[in-house]
Design a protein around this motif. Structure first.
Motif, PDB file in Angstrom:
ATOM      1  N   MET A   1       3.172  15.165 -25.143  1.00  0.00           N
ATOM      2  CA  MET A   1       3.419  15.269 -26.570  1.00  0.00           C
ATOM      3  C   MET A   1       3.667  13.915 -27.214  1.00  0.00           C
ATOM      4  O   MET A   1       3.775  13.815 -28.400  1.00  0.00           O
ATOM      5  N   SER A   2       3.778  12.871 -26.426  1.00  0.00           N
ATOM      6  CA  SER A   2       4.034  11.569 -27.034  1.00  0.00           C
ATOM      7  C   SER A   2       2.894  11.147 -27.942  1.00  0.00           C
ATOM      8  O   SER A   2       3.054  10.304 -28.789  1.00  0.00           O
ATOM      9  N   HIS A   3       1.727  11.793 -27.790  1.00  0.00           N
ATOM     10  CA  HIS A   3       0.576  11.423 -28.615  1.00  0.00           C
ATOM     11  C   HIS A   3       0.762  11.777 -30.078  1.00  0.00           C
ATOM     12  O   HIS A   3       0.043  11.295 -30.918  1.00  0.00           O
ATOM     13  N   ARG A   4       1.722  12.636 -30.435  1.00  0.00           N
ATOM     14  CA  ARG A   4       1.881  12.983 -31.830  1.00  0.00           C
ATOM     15  C   ARG A   4       2.748  11.978 -32.576  1.00  0.00           C
ATOM     16  O   ARG A   4       2.797  11.999 -33.806  1.00  0.00           O
ATOM     17  N   GLU A 190       9.159  19.920 -23.106  1.00  0.00           N
ATOM     18  CA  GLU A 190       9.657  18.924 -22.162  1.00  0.00           C
ATOM     19  C   GLU A 190      10.564  17.885 -22.812  1.00  0.00           C
ATOM     20  O   GLU A 190      11.266  17.163 -22.114  1.00  0.00           O
ATOM     21  N   PHE A 191      10.528  17.773 -24.125  1.00  0.00           N
ATOM     22  CA  PHE A 191      11.348  16.773 -24.794  1.00  0.00           C
ATOM     23  C   PHE A 191      12.837  17.045 -24.541  1.00  0.00           C
ATOM     24  O   PHE A 191      13.281  18.190 -24.564  1.00  0.00           O
ATOM     25  N   THR A 192      13.584  15.976 -24.322  1.00  0.00           N
ATOM     26  CA  THR A 192      15.041  16.067 -24.212  1.00  0.00           C
ATOM     27  C   THR A 192      15.651  14.994 -25.101  1.00  0.00           C
ATOM     28  O   THR A 192      14.959  14.074 -25.560  1.00  0.00           O
ATOM     29  N   GLU A 193      16.934  15.079 -25.333  1.00  0.00           N
ATOM     30  CA  GLU A 193      17.609  14.059 -26.127  1.00  0.00           C
ATOM     31  C   GLU A 193      17.570  12.707 -25.424  1.00  0.00           C
ATOM     32  O   GLU A 193      17.552  11.662 -26.076  1.00  0.00           O
ATOM     33  N   GLU A 194      17.525  12.741 -24.090  1.00  0.00           N
ATOM     34  CA  GLU A 194      17.467  11.492 -23.334  1.00  0.00           C
ATOM     35  C   GLU A 194      16.085  10.864 -23.424  1.00  0.00           C
ATOM     36  O   GLU A 194      15.954   9.641 -23.542  1.00  0.00           O
ATOM     37  N   SER A 195      15.029  11.688 -23.406  1.00  0.00           N
ATOM     38  CA  SER A 195      13.677  11.139 -23.448  1.00  0.00           C
ATOM     39  C   SER A 195      13.265  10.727 -24.857  1.00  0.00           C
ATOM     40  O   SER A 195      12.403   9.868 -25.027  1.00  0.00           O
ATOM     41  N   GLU A 217      10.583  21.036 -31.566  1.00  0.00           N
ATOM     42  CA  GLU A 217       9.682  20.922 -30.418  1.00  0.00           C
ATOM     43  C   GLU A 217       9.954  21.999 -29.359  1.00  0.00           C
ATOM     44  O   GLU A 217       9.073  22.803 -29.031  1.00  0.00           O
ATOM     45  N   ASN A 218      11.164  22.014 -28.809  1.00  0.00           N
ATOM     46  CA  ASN A 218      11.492  22.992 -27.765  1.00  0.00           C
ATOM     47  C   ASN A 218      11.407  24.415 -28.305  1.00  0.00           C
ATOM     48  O   ASN A 218      10.896  25.328 -27.636  1.00  0.00           O
ATOM     49  N   ARG A 219      11.883  24.602 -29.509  1.00  0.00           N
ATOM     50  CA  ARG A 219      11.932  25.938 -30.117  1.00  0.00           C
ATOM     51  C   ARG A 219      10.545  26.547 -30.255  1.00  0.00           C
ATOM     52  O   ARG A 219      10.300  27.681 -29.849  1.00  0.00           O
ATOM     53  N   PHE A 220       9.601  25.790 -30.830  1.00  0.00           N
ATOM     54  CA  PHE A 220       8.272  26.361 -31.094  1.00  0.00           C
ATOM     55  C   PHE A 220       7.391  26.374 -29.848  1.00  0.00           C
ATOM     56  O   PHE A 220       6.470  27.181 -29.764  1.00  0.00           O
TER      57      PHE A 220
END
Length: 287
Positions: A1-4, A190-195, A217-220
């Protein structure tokens, strides 16, 4: 998802947004329940041609109270008529959409509006608390109500804005007659507050105080929105994601279709803008 992730995506400083690229467009046939597309790849421009000069004067340009205590959001509209098209992106909406091909092509035939979310542009600061997609949709709805703008609505979301407009149509469906998702990669579980520290709501650079990691992100990724109106998924080439990745959004509506278009470096111009205008015209009969 880093591509967005791209600079200006959420109004954060550049150093915090290097994990964000920019969004694109595409259209195709209905996807199945898993979101796999039957897509149509085109490089020719749609039949639309710009209808008005991009320096057309706004029909609405003001700040409107959206909450107790007098908090205001800036709203700008061009043109008149129905349906009203509401534009969302990741950064400062008014700055990014004003003068765009999308506004140019739409404002000669209907009303097209955008606004600065709390904490961006000339809108008031965001409340100093964790805010999620529900809060963002509530603000969008409130600014339209305060400006006496009623449905039917067509919602257009570029990049991060794709998550906002699909959630708006899911939670407030009564006035929405169509949705465009423009170059929005799939949300990430996969996103976290740390990442993604720049996307934590109380990060100093997060002026909107949106909890992007958990509240979007995580929700949807776990529970995609569901809507019952036509959805046009536009995947630009080059864009933020591939047509296969972005086909995630086809599961959002049983009336979804995807197109892949060559729109250059800016997905709000050229064939992508024409595809948005054509889609809005196709819904015009429901007003």
């Amino acid at each position: 998802m880093s591509h967005r992730r791209s600079p200006g995506r959420l109004g954060f400083p550049l150093a915090m947004l290097m994990v964000f690229p920019v969004v694109s467009c595409t259209v195709g046939d209905h996807g199945d329940a898993t979101g796999s597309p039957s897509s149509d790849s085109r490089s020719a421009s749609p039949t639309h041609s710009p209808a008005v000069d991009p320096i057309a004067q706004p029909s609405i340009d003001d700040r409107f109270v959206v909450a107790a205590g007098g908090r205001r959001l800036a709203l700008v509209c061009w043109g008149e008529g129905s349906p009203t098209v509401l534009l969302e992106t990741g950064g400062t909406n008014i700055e990014e959409w004003a003068g765009s091909g999308v506004v140019t092509q739409l404002s000669g035939r209907t009303r097209v509006c955008t606004y600065d979310r709390a904490g961006t542009g000339t809108s008031d600061p965001a409340p100093n608390k964790r805010r999620d997609a529900d809060d963002a949709v509530s603000d969008a709805h409130a600014v339209l109500q305060a400006a006496h703008i009623t449905g039917p609505l067509v919602l257009v979301g570029r990049s991060f804005g794709g998550m906002l407009v699909t959630h708006y149509a899911d939670t407030l469906p009564q006035d929405v007659v169509g949705v465009v998702v423009l170059d929005t990669p799939p949300p990430s579980a996969e996103f976290t507050e740390e990442s993604e520290p720049g996307l934590v709501w109380d990060n100093p650079g997060n002026t909107q105080h949106l909890d992007v990691v958990h509240g979007f992100e995580n929700r949807f990724a776990k529970t995609p929105p569901h809507i019952d109106v036509p959805l046009l998924l536009i995947t630009p080439v080059p864009g933020e994601g591939s047509a296969e990745d972005e086909s995630f959004w086809l599961q959002v509506s049983p009336q979804a279709r995807q197109v892949t278009l060559s729109c250059g470096q800016e997905p709000t111009e050229g064939p992508c803008a024409g595809a948005v205008a054509d889609f809005v015209d196709s819904l015009d009969r429901v007003k």
